[in-house]
Design an enzyme around this catalytic site. Structure first.
Site, mmCIF file in Angstrom:
data_model
loop_
_atom_site.group_PDB
_atom_site.id
_atom_site.type_symbol
_atom_site.label_atom_id
_atom_site.label_comp_id
_atom_site.label_asym_id
_atom_site.label_seq_id
_atom_site.Cartn_x
_atom_site.Cartn_y
_atom_site.Cartn_z
ATOM 1 N N LYS A 1 0.827 -1.217 0.000
ATOM 2 C CA LYS A 1 0.000 0.000 0.000
ATOM 3 C C LYS A 1 0.860 1.265 0.000
ATOM 4 C CE LYS A 1 -1.902 -1.072 3.959
ATOM 5 N NZ LYS A 1 -1.107 -2.305 4.227
ATOM 6 N N ARG B 1 -9.723 0.871 9.057
ATOM 7 C CA ARG B 1 -9.218 -0.453 9.377
ATOM 8 C C ARG B 1 -10.239 -1.280 10.159
ATOM 9 N NH1 ARG B 1 -3.456 0.405 9.239
ATOM 10 N NH2 ARG B 1 -2.194 -1.395 9.797
ATOM 11 N N ARG C 1 11.746 -5.079 5.048
ATOM 12 C CA ARG C 1 11.412 -3.689 4.692
ATOM 13 C C ARG C 1 12.339 -2.689 5.374
ATOM 14 N NH1 ARG C 1 5.321 -1.688 5.378
ATOM 15 N NH2 ARG C 1 5.502 -2.339 7.554
ATOM 16 N N ARG D 1 11.305 -0.349 11.048
ATOM 17 C CA ARG D 1 10.286 -0.159 12.067
ATOM 18 C C ARG D 1 10.404 -1.185 13.179
ATOM 19 N NH1 ARG D 1 4.784 0.284 8.699
ATOM 20 N NH2 ARG D 1 4.045 -0.761 10.579
ATOM 21 N N ARG E 1 -0.433 -8.684 13.441
ATOM 22 C CA ARG E 1 -1.027 -7.681 12.545
ATOM 23 C C ARG E 1 -1.843 -8.350 11.442
ATOM 24 N NH1 ARG E 1 4.481 -4.832 11.549
ATOM 25 N NH2 ARG E 1 3.446 -3.844 9.783
#
Ligand code: ADP
Ligand code: ADP
Ligand code: ZN
Length: 214
Positions: free
Chosen positions: A13, A88, A127, A161, A172
């Site tokens: 996203k 969400r 990431r 992160r 998650r």
């Protein structure tokens, strides 16, 4: 243009939203980025959100709704925006409808980035982001052209992160399926939902999105 991107953590996203920002001259509104800024600033909201985010749970709806409502009133949103990571939950989607109505805004569409959960752990744990400009990278799938140098700004500092670890990703993903996936039905019923294949290459996903958005 006002659109929503829906998809689990790692779907792409943020990567796609940055590309759409440039092409359509609209802004990416990432509630995750906004919350991380609150945490970094040590605000009251950040203090409330921090522990929840570290565990991979969802921050309470009322806090998120207030945060996004204030954000879309800002001048840079006038030409439109891409909501990334919001709504969400179904209550967040309902609150967004009320907000749009109150502000005289209209939603152009909702696009779900469809991926295999099994691939998301590798996407998330690999990431990293340029500390200077926020450009996103991946250890395997999207390395900078020159090792250690940001393609976009030439920066040489990168961040990862705190919640991008395997255990939190699994939480998650669970939160996504339990609480977020139901909103696809909410928008589908109204004929607003389209899908793209998030397992395709980054360029191919961009092409599918721009084919939909025109
Ligand atoms: P999200 O915002 O949905 O959580 P990101 O856009 O941050 O996801 O993407 C997660 C990671 O996967 C990033 O490191 C990114 O470079 C990489 N990535 C994004 N899209 C793809 C894709 N289509 N194929 C392979 N890797 C991707
Ligand atoms: P990703 O897309 O990689 O899952 P985000 O950056 O969107 O991650 O969100 C990071 C964390 O911030 C989430 O795990 C959650 O704790 C919190 N968060 C972000 N957006 C929302 C939201 N709309 N509602 C509740 N919590 C949120
Ligand atoms: Zn950079």
């Amino acid at each position: 243009m006002k659109i929503i991107l829906i998809g689990p953590p790692g779907a792409g996203k943020g990567t796609q939203a940055k590309r759409l920002e440039e092409k359509y001259k609209i802004v990416q509104l990432s509630t995750g980025d906004m919350l991380r800024a609150e945490v970094a600033a040590g605000s009251e909201l950040g203090t409330q959100a921090k522990a929840i985010m570290e565990k991979g749970g969802l921050v309470p709806d009322d806090l998120i709704i207030g945060m996004i409502s204030g954000r879309i009133d800002q001048a840079d949103c006038a030409n439109g925006f891409i909501l990334d990571g919001f709504p969400r939950t179904v209550p967040q989607a309902e609150a967004l409808d009320d907000m749009f109505q109150a502000k005289g805004m209209e939603l152009d569409g909702v696009i779900e980035v469809v991926v295999d959960d099994d691939a998301m752990v590798a996407r998330i744990t690999g990431r990293f982001t340029c500390a200077k400009c926020g450009a996103g990278y991946h250890d395997t799938f999207q390395r900078p052209r020159q090792e250690g140098v940001c393609d976009n700004c030439g920066g040489s500092e990168f961040t990862r992160r705190a919640d991008d670890n395997e255990q939190t990703v699994r939480e998650r993903l669970k939160a996504y399926h339990d609480q977020t996936a139901p909103i696809t039905g909410y928008y589908g019923q109204r004929g607003l939902l389209k899908t793209v294949d998030g397992m395709a290459s980054i360029d191919e996903v961009t092409k599918q999105l721009t084919d939909i958005l025109g």
